[in-house]
Every structure is written in structure tokens, then in C-alpha cells.
Design a protein around this motif. Structure first.
Motif, PDB file in Angstrom:
ATOM      1  N   ALA A 186       0.826  -1.207   0.000  1.00 43.19           N
ATOM      2  CA  ALA A 186       0.000   0.000   0.000  1.00 43.19           C
ATOM      3  C   ALA A 186       0.855   1.248   0.000  1.00 43.19           C
ATOM      4  O   ALA A 186       0.537   2.243  -0.680  1.00 43.19           O
ATOM      5  N   ALA A 187       1.965   1.231   0.748  1.00 35.07           N
ATOM      6  CA  ALA A 187       2.809   2.413   0.883  1.00 35.07           C
ATOM      7  C   ALA A 187       3.415   2.839  -0.451  1.00 35.07           C
ATOM      8  O   ALA A 187       3.691   4.023  -0.666  1.00 35.07           O
ATOM      9  N   ARG A 188       3.594   1.901  -1.374  1.00 37.21           N
ATOM     10  CA  ARG A 188       4.249   2.217  -2.647  1.00 37.21           C
ATOM     11  C   ARG A 188       3.278   2.623  -3.748  1.00 37.21           C
ATOM     12  O   ARG A 188       3.691   3.037  -4.829  1.00 37.21           O
ATOM     13  N   LEU A 189       1.988   2.495  -3.493  1.00 36.07           N
ATOM     14  CA  LEU A 189       0.999   2.814  -4.513  1.00 36.07           C
ATOM     15  C   LEU A 189       0.726   4.316  -4.585  1.00 36.07           C
ATOM     16  O   LEU A 189       0.959   5.061  -3.632  1.00 36.07           O
ATOM     17  N   GLU A 191      -2.271   7.341  -5.378  1.00 36.60           N
ATOM     18  CA  GLU A 191      -3.715   7.509  -5.215  1.00 36.60           C
ATOM     19  C   GLU A 191      -4.423   7.352  -6.561  1.00 36.60           C
ATOM     20  O   GLU A 191      -3.867   7.717  -7.590  1.00 36.60           O
ATOM     21  N   PRO A 192      -5.635   6.811  -6.585  1.00 37.18           N
ATOM     22  CA  PRO A 192      -6.466   6.375  -5.449  1.00 37.18           C
ATOM     23  C   PRO A 192      -6.203   4.938  -5.002  1.00 37.18           C
ATOM     24  O   PRO A 192      -6.814   4.472  -4.062  1.00 37.18           O
ATOM     25  N   ASP A 193      -5.253   4.247  -5.696  1.00 38.16           N
ATOM     26  CA  ASP A 193      -5.004   2.844  -5.350  1.00 38.16           C
ATOM     27  C   ASP A 193      -4.480   2.696  -3.930  1.00 38.16           C
ATOM     28  O   ASP A 193      -4.790   1.715  -3.244  1.00 38.16           O
ATOM     29  N   ARG A 194      -3.694   3.677  -3.475  1.00 44.79           N
ATOM     30  CA  ARG A 194      -3.146   3.594  -2.122  1.00 44.79           C
ATOM     31  C   ARG A 194      -4.259   3.626  -1.078  1.00 44.79           C
ATOM     32  O   ARG A 194      -4.252   2.837  -0.126  1.00 44.79           O
ATOM     33  N   THR A 195      -5.224   4.519  -1.271  1.00 44.19           N
ATOM     34  CA  THR A 195      -6.348   4.604  -0.337  1.00 44.19           C
ATOM     35  C   THR A 195      -7.146   3.311  -0.330  1.00 44.19           C
ATOM     36  O   THR A 195      -7.562   2.821   0.729  1.00 44.19           O
ATOM     37  N   ARG A 200      -8.492  -1.789   2.531  1.00 42.10           N
ATOM     38  CA  ARG A 200      -8.544  -3.256   2.569  1.00 42.10           C
ATOM     39  C   ARG A 200      -7.735  -3.806   3.742  1.00 42.10           C
ATOM     40  O   ARG A 200      -8.166  -4.724   4.448  1.00 42.10           O
ATOM     41  N   LEU A 201      -6.548  -3.227   3.963  1.00 40.40           N
ATOM     42  CA  LEU A 201      -5.719  -3.631   5.098  1.00 40.40           C
ATOM     43  C   LEU A 201      -6.447  -3.372   6.406  1.00 40.40           C
ATOM     44  O   LEU A 201      -6.474  -4.235   7.305  1.00 40.40           O
ATOM     45  N   LEU A 202      -7.062  -2.212   6.518  1.00 42.98           N
ATOM     46  CA  LEU A 202      -7.793  -1.856   7.730  1.00 42.98           C
ATOM     47  C   LEU A 202      -8.951  -2.826   7.980  1.00 42.98           C
ATOM     48  O   LEU A 202      -9.162  -3.292   9.103  1.00 42.98           O
ATOM     49  N   ALA A 203      -9.687  -3.149   6.934  1.00 39.97           N
ATOM     50  CA  ALA A 203     -10.793  -4.097   7.064  1.00 39.97           C
ATOM     51  C   ALA A 203     -10.297  -5.469   7.494  1.00 39.97           C
ATOM     52  O   ALA A 203     -10.948  -6.162   8.299  1.00 39.97           O
TER      53      ALA A 203
END
Length: 218
Positions: A186-189, A191-195, A200-203
Motif C-alpha cells: 500500500a505504501a508504494r501505490l 492515489e487512489p489505489d493507495r487509499t 482493505r488492510l484496515l478491514a
């Protein structure tokens, strides 16, 4: 002196706390990765943690700091843990493989990180099991396929089963294990893919917080 390349088992002390394990791991030569790694990066965090986060392997920043989950990916992980309802300061962080796997490429000899293979995960697994036995957490969160394979087996597919709690019987511990994506992804993506990847990680992490609440306390 234990023989090199025979796996971490002979290097793991028969019993001991995390400090003793960390000291012993610094001299581990259980697989060939030690020869090219700058340092052993052992786990760090609350010795009585209810949650252990297991990453794949250290990177450059982790080798330099001698501690897991540094830089933007580590900050993103902390943010996700807190937003999911998990106290990031009370989590123990470690890796499935304690030495960075890398290779020199190109005329400059720049080193790039490589994915650990099955035999390297198996060689280092005694350290992870010893950490878990010393801490005796309620839940382990595996970040990425290599970390998941270390606890859930080599055929486990993160994409198909991410965010689901599984019960695993280890030699001295029954543990609930959940797998999700590596925070580095996620850190390397951009926006909006990073968000989207962060959401998804949070879920995926929310079932861990729910399990802790069900077991008692927060």
C-alpha cells in the motif's frame, strides 16, 4: 558451535526469554542468508503482547536500525492498527526470516531484496516459534505470503483467505492467525489505489480487534 546451514534449531537456546533469544539470534548461521546480511533483525515490542505481527523479512531501513517495520510502511502499519482498534504500542513485531535476502544486480552492484523461498522460511521458523512460545499471544497477524506460509503452511493463499482468523496448533501453543497484505504494498501505490489498499488492510485487521474484545479487554 552448531553447524552452519542446518537450520536455526541448533542455534535456538533450549529455554529463555526474549532477551536471550535475541542475543542468540545475532550469531545464527542456520541458513546461507546470514553471509550477505548486514545484521540479524530480531523481533521487538511488548513481551506480553496479545498480538504479534509477523512480516516477511527486514529491508535496508530495518537492517540499519536493527528493528522491524521502519519507514513509511511501518508508519502505515501503526496507523492501520490504531484505526482498527489495536494498540500499536502493545504489539510485538517480528519477521518470518530474520536476515534480509538480497542479491547484487547491474554494473553498480546495487542490492535488491528477493523473496524468501520455502527452505529459508523453514530454516528460520524455529526462531519465530521460540518468540511465540515466549510471548504466548492470542493472535498473530501475518503480513504477506511468506509470513503466512511460515504459520499457515506453504499452500496458504493470502488473496483467497485474507482477513480471516484461523486456529493453528503450534508445538506449545494454540494460536489464532490472520493473514493480510504487506503494508509496503500500500505504501508504494499512488492515489487512489493507495487509499483502496489501505482500506482493505484496515478491514482485514478489524477481526483481530474484535477477537481481543471477545476474549476480554481491549
Amino acid at each position: 558451535m552448531p553447524m552452519r546451514g542446518t537450520g536455526a534449531g541448533p542455534f535456538v537456546p533450549p529455554s529463555g526469554d526474549l532477551a536471550r533469544l535475541r542475543e542468540s539470534a545475532a550469531t545464527c548461521e542456520g541458513c546461507p542468508l546470514f553471509a550477505d546480511a548486514a545484521a540479524t533483525v530480531f523481533g521487538l515490542g511488548d513481551p506480553s503482547a496479545r498480538v504479534v505481527v509477523v512480516g516477511e523479512q527486514p529491508g535496508d531501513a530495518e537492517e540499519r536500525a536493527g528493528a522491524p517495520f521502519q519507514g513509511p510502511a511501518g508508519a502505515l502499519l501503526d496507523r492501520a492498527l490504531e484505526e482498527a482498534g489495536i494498540d500499536a504500542g502493545a504489539v510485538y513485531r517480528t519477521y518470518a526470516v530474520k536476515h534480509r535476502k538480497s542479491a547484487a544486480v547491474g554494473p553498480t552492484g546495487r542490492r535488491v531484496r528477493l523473496k524468501p523461498v520455502r527452505r529459508e522460511l523453514a530454516a528460520c521458523r524455529p526462531w519465530l516459534l521460540a518468540e511465540l512460545d515466549a510471548i504466548r499471544p492470542e493472535v498473530a497477524v501475518c503480513l504477506g505470503a511468506s509470513a503466512a506460509h511460515a504459520l499457515l503452511g506453504p499452500d496458504f493463499q493470502v488473496a483467497a483467505h485474507r482477513g480471516v482468523l484461523h486456529t493453528v496448533d503450534l508445538p506449545e501453543l494454540r494460536l489464532r492467525v490472520l493473514a493480510t497484505a504487506r503494508p509496503e504494498a500500500a505504501a508504494r501505490l499512488r492515489e487512489p489505489d493507495r487509499t483502496d489498499a489501505y482500506a482493505r488492510l484496515l478491514a482485514d485487521l478489524r477481526p483481530v480487534a474484535a477477537a481481543l474484545r471477545t476474549a476480554g479487554g481491549t
